[in-house]
Design an enzyme around this catalytic site. Structure first.
Site, PDB file in Angstrom:
ATOM      1  N   GLU A 173       0.714  -1.230   0.142  1.00  0.00           N
ATOM      2  CA  GLU A 173      -0.286   0.087  -0.052  1.00  0.00           C
ATOM      3  C   GLU A 173       0.779   0.938  -0.031  1.00  0.00           C
ATOM      4  O   GLU A 173       0.569   2.345   0.936  1.00  0.00           O
ATOM      5  CB  GLU A 173      -0.844  -0.168   1.224  1.00  0.00           C
ATOM      6  N   ASN A 213       2.035  -5.179  -3.181  1.00  0.00           N
ATOM      7  CA  ASN A 213       0.535  -5.471  -2.903  1.00  0.00           C
ATOM      8  C   ASN A 213      -0.069  -4.317  -2.581  1.00  0.00           C
ATOM      9  O   ASN A 213       0.352  -3.498  -1.971  1.00  0.00           O
ATOM     10  CB  ASN A 213       0.794  -6.305  -1.569  1.00  0.00           C
ATOM     11  N   HIS A 250     -10.345  -5.887  -2.607  1.00  0.00           N
ATOM     12  CA  HIS A 250     -11.559  -5.556  -1.355  1.00  0.00           C
ATOM     13  C   HIS A 250     -12.522  -4.632  -2.453  1.00  0.00           C
ATOM     14  O   HIS A 250     -12.416  -3.600  -2.463  1.00  0.00           O
ATOM     15  CB  HIS A 250     -10.873  -4.775  -0.384  1.00  0.00           C
ATOM     16  N   GLU A 279      -6.452 -10.337  -1.245  1.00  0.00           N
ATOM     17  CA  GLU A 279      -7.447 -10.133   0.208  1.00  0.00           C
ATOM     18  C   GLU A 279      -8.856  -9.882  -0.392  1.00  0.00           C
ATOM     19  O   GLU A 279      -9.407  -9.057   0.239  1.00  0.00           O
ATOM     20  CB  GLU A 279      -6.639  -8.890   0.819  1.00  0.00           C
ATOM     21  N   ASP A 281     -12.605  -9.794  -0.538  1.00  0.00           N
ATOM     22  CA  ASP A 281     -13.815  -9.608   0.089  1.00  0.00           C
ATOM     23  C   ASP A 281     -14.654  -8.619  -0.736  1.00  0.00           C
ATOM     24  O   ASP A 281     -14.228  -7.790  -1.190  1.00  0.00           O
ATOM     25  CB  ASP A 281     -13.848  -9.416   1.635  1.00  0.00           C
TER      26      ASP A 281
HETATM   27  C1  XIL Z   1      -6.446  -6.067   8.198  1.00  0.00           C
HETATM   28  C2  XIL Z   1      -6.795  -7.157   9.182  1.00  0.00           C
HETATM   29  O1  XIL Z   1      -7.582  -7.813   8.573  1.00  0.00           O
HETATM   30  C3  XIL Z   1      -7.516  -6.479  10.504  1.00  0.00           C
HETATM   31  O2  XIL Z   1      -7.715  -7.891  11.282  1.00  0.00           O
HETATM   32  C4  XIL Z   1      -6.216  -5.752  10.978  1.00  0.00           C
HETATM   33  O3  XIL Z   1      -6.946  -5.139  12.058  1.00  0.00           O
HETATM   34  C5  XIL Z   1      -6.113  -4.623   9.942  1.00  0.00           C
HETATM   35  O4  XIL Z   1      -5.467  -5.001   8.982  1.00  0.00           O
HETATM   36  N1  XIL Z   1      -4.938  -4.394   3.434  1.00  0.00           N
HETATM   37  C6  XIL Z   1      -4.053  -5.102   4.055  1.00  0.00           C
HETATM   38  C7  XIL Z   1      -4.389  -6.048   5.173  1.00  0.00           C
HETATM   39  O5  XIL Z   1      -3.007  -5.382   3.583  1.00  0.00           O
HETATM   40  O6  XIL Z   1      -2.991  -6.486   6.122  1.00  0.00           O
HETATM   41  C8  XIL Z   1      -5.297  -5.664   6.187  1.00  0.00           C
HETATM   42  O7  XIL Z   1      -5.555  -6.448   6.943  1.00  0.00           O
HETATM   43  C9  XIL Z   1      -6.660  -5.258   5.296  1.00  0.00           C
HETATM   44  C10 XIL Z   1      -6.253  -4.129   4.256  1.00  0.00           C
END
Ligand code: XIL
Length: 499
Positions: A173, A213, A250, A279, A281
């Site tokens: 990020e 990422n 996401h 990741e 969702d």
């Molecule tokens: C999130 C986790 O799911 C949570 O449990 C934590 O509180 C915060 O981080 N991008 C990422 C992940 O790269 O590491 C993040 O994970 C979600 C967004």
């Protein structure tokens, strides 16, 4: 286990065994290949779990795991059954792994790694350099002090997991929505911080894939996507080591599946990197979005796998949006079925799906032959001329296999099944004891898992479905042990099948 069909066994004994033919077919080309495919009644039988369904095309399907939930049997049962890749949701982040400067703590990360490794499930490392979830001491650093701390952190964590992981999210990020660099304490150390992170990482563990990422880089026409794309392009042109781009995926009400997602994936891939959805969702688990994002990955040969960010809705960091594939009770949701169906309808291997998207350069490396028919044969090393052999005809689980002078005994007779297993004595399977470089190859009771599945490739290599690595022997001598290792094209990783 399946024996040769009697028609083939009786009538034409001098004929090559189907297992042998399968390798030859891959090498000989399309006509022979199609002949073999026509002989397999169940080559495209639907798989019943996400991991197995993804493995049919050489991909993985993963989830994020939280160490704190490993005592929950509903959670672990679903995870072990459905997924063949794991990411630690928080446990390998900087605040977890180096709570005090110079003092590393891998206890929670190792809990997850060990849980996965014991089940033959691979692990992605997440993440080494990030503006968020830094330990307090790091948050207050800047300049050359922070730069050194970043380097030390990468070295410390990567040394611990050296040779064990499938990939590391080296940097997470680092971009703003408009495609400029995100301002952070790391960015403040100089614009070259990202490439320094990657060079440090490559030196720390040359065996692991190194990924950048990020989120909101799924829409090809978005500023952030373009910013990241230009950085990857620049890195590849200057030889900065980078192997993969993770698209977090996401999807929320505001940023849902873009129509050009496949273009984004294939455009990154065309730069010479693998891509993965890391990741996933989706708000309310829209079935069309889940099916669409899965299909986009399947259409791009270098999209190597998909990871969802949690198991059940109740496990999600966005739990109020019910964004995952299992409901809070552990039941599979409609989105699960839409993903499974998409995976099951994929063409057999990523290299074959190259034909479906001609604008994308096909991925390098061996093409896997189509699933060959069942058959019995010896597995002969191209370099040694010796056969893969179970020492002393042992039938004990855990017996490491070796090279030995070929003979006609049962401890050298392997059957390739439609489930990609290589069985011996009927009920024992060729089994990888781990997924890292150097993991031993043994026999073990067949259990249907991916560390017991093998692709017989047209170039003579035999690759583990779970590890992606090649069967390999260091020596040509009797007794030389077989392991898996990164494929390197050398003769000690090539085998032929003979009756
Ligand atoms: C999130 C986790 O799911 C949570 O449990 C934590 O509180 C915060 O981080 N991008 C990422 C992940 O790269 O590491 C993040 O994970 C979600 C967004």
């Amino acid at each position: 286990m399946t024996a040769l069909p009697s028609a083939h066994r009786g009538k034409n004994p001098q004929k090559r065994s189907p297992i042998h033919k399968a390798l030859l077919a891959g090498a000989a080309g399309v006509v022979a290949t199609l002949t073999v495919v026509a002989m397999i009644p169940n080559a495209n039988a639907a798989a019943s779990t996400l991991g197995a369904a993804a493995a049919q095309s050489g991909r993985y399907f993963g989830t994020a795991i939280a160490a704190s939930r490993l005592g929950d049997s509903t959670y672990t049962t679903i995870s072990a059954r459905e997924f063949n890749m794991i990411t630690a949701e928080n446990e390998m982040k900087p605040d977890a792994t180096q709570p005090n400067r110079g003092q590393f703590n891998f206890s929670a990360g190792d809990q997850i790694y060990n849980w996965a490794n014991q089940r033959g499930i691979k692990v992605r490392g997440h993440t080494l350099a990030w503006h968020a979830q830094q330990p307090g001491w790091m948050q207050s650093l800047n300049g050359s002090n922070l730069r050194q701390a970043m380097i030390d952190h990468i070295n410390g964590v990567m040394a611990h997991y050296k040779g064990k992981l499938a990939a590391w999210d080296v940097v997470n990020e680092a971009f703003n929505e408009d495609g400029s660099r995100r301002s952070s304490n790391l960015q403040g150390t100089g614009n070259d911080w990202i490439e320094v992170a990657f060079r440090t990482a490559r030196a720390a563990d040359p065996s692991v894939k190194l990924c950048y990422n990020d989120y909101n880089i799924e829409n090809w026409s978005y500023g952030k996507t373009q910013g990241v794309y230009r950085m990857i392009q620049d890195f590849k042109s200057r030889g900065v080591p980078i192997d993969c781009v993770g698209l977090q995926t996401h999807f929320t009400g505001g940023s849902s599946l873009p129509g050009n997602f496949q273009t984004t994936l294939s455009s990154f891939a065309a730069l010479g990197v693998d891509v993965a959805l890391t990741e996933v969702d989706v708000t309310n688990a829209s079935t069309t979005q889940y099916a669409g994002l899965t299909q986009a990955c399947l259409n791009v040969p270098r999209c190597i796998g998909i990871t969802v960010w949690g198991v059940r809705d109740s496990d999600s960091w966005r739990s109020s949006e019910s964004p995952l594939l299992f409901n809070s009770g552990g039941g599979a949701k409609a989105a699960y079925t839409s993903v499974l169906n998409a995976l099951n309808s994929a063409t057999p291997t990523p290299s074959q799906s190259a034909t479906a998207s001609p604008s994308v350069p096909s991925s390098p490396g061996p093409s896997s032959s189509p699933p060959p028919p069942s058959g019995v044969g010896r597995i002969v090393g191209a370099q040694s001329g010796r056969c893969i052999d179970v020492p002393n005809a042992s039938q004990n689980n855990g017996t490491r296999v070796q090279l030995y002078d070929c003979n006609t005994q049962a401890n050298q007779q392997w059957t390739y099944t439609s489930g990609k297993q290589l069985t011996v004595y009927g009920n024992k399977c060729l089994d990888a004891a781990g997924s890292g470089n150097g993991s031993g190859i043994q026999i073990y009771s067949c259990n249907g898992q991916a560390n017991q599945q093998w692709n017989l490739n047209s170039n003579g290599t035999i690759t583990g479905v779970q590890s992606g690595r090649c069967l390999d022997v260091w020596s040509t001598a009797n007794g030389a042990r077989v392991q898996i290792y990164d494929c390197n094209g050398q003769a000690n990783q090539r085998f032929s099948l003979a009756q």
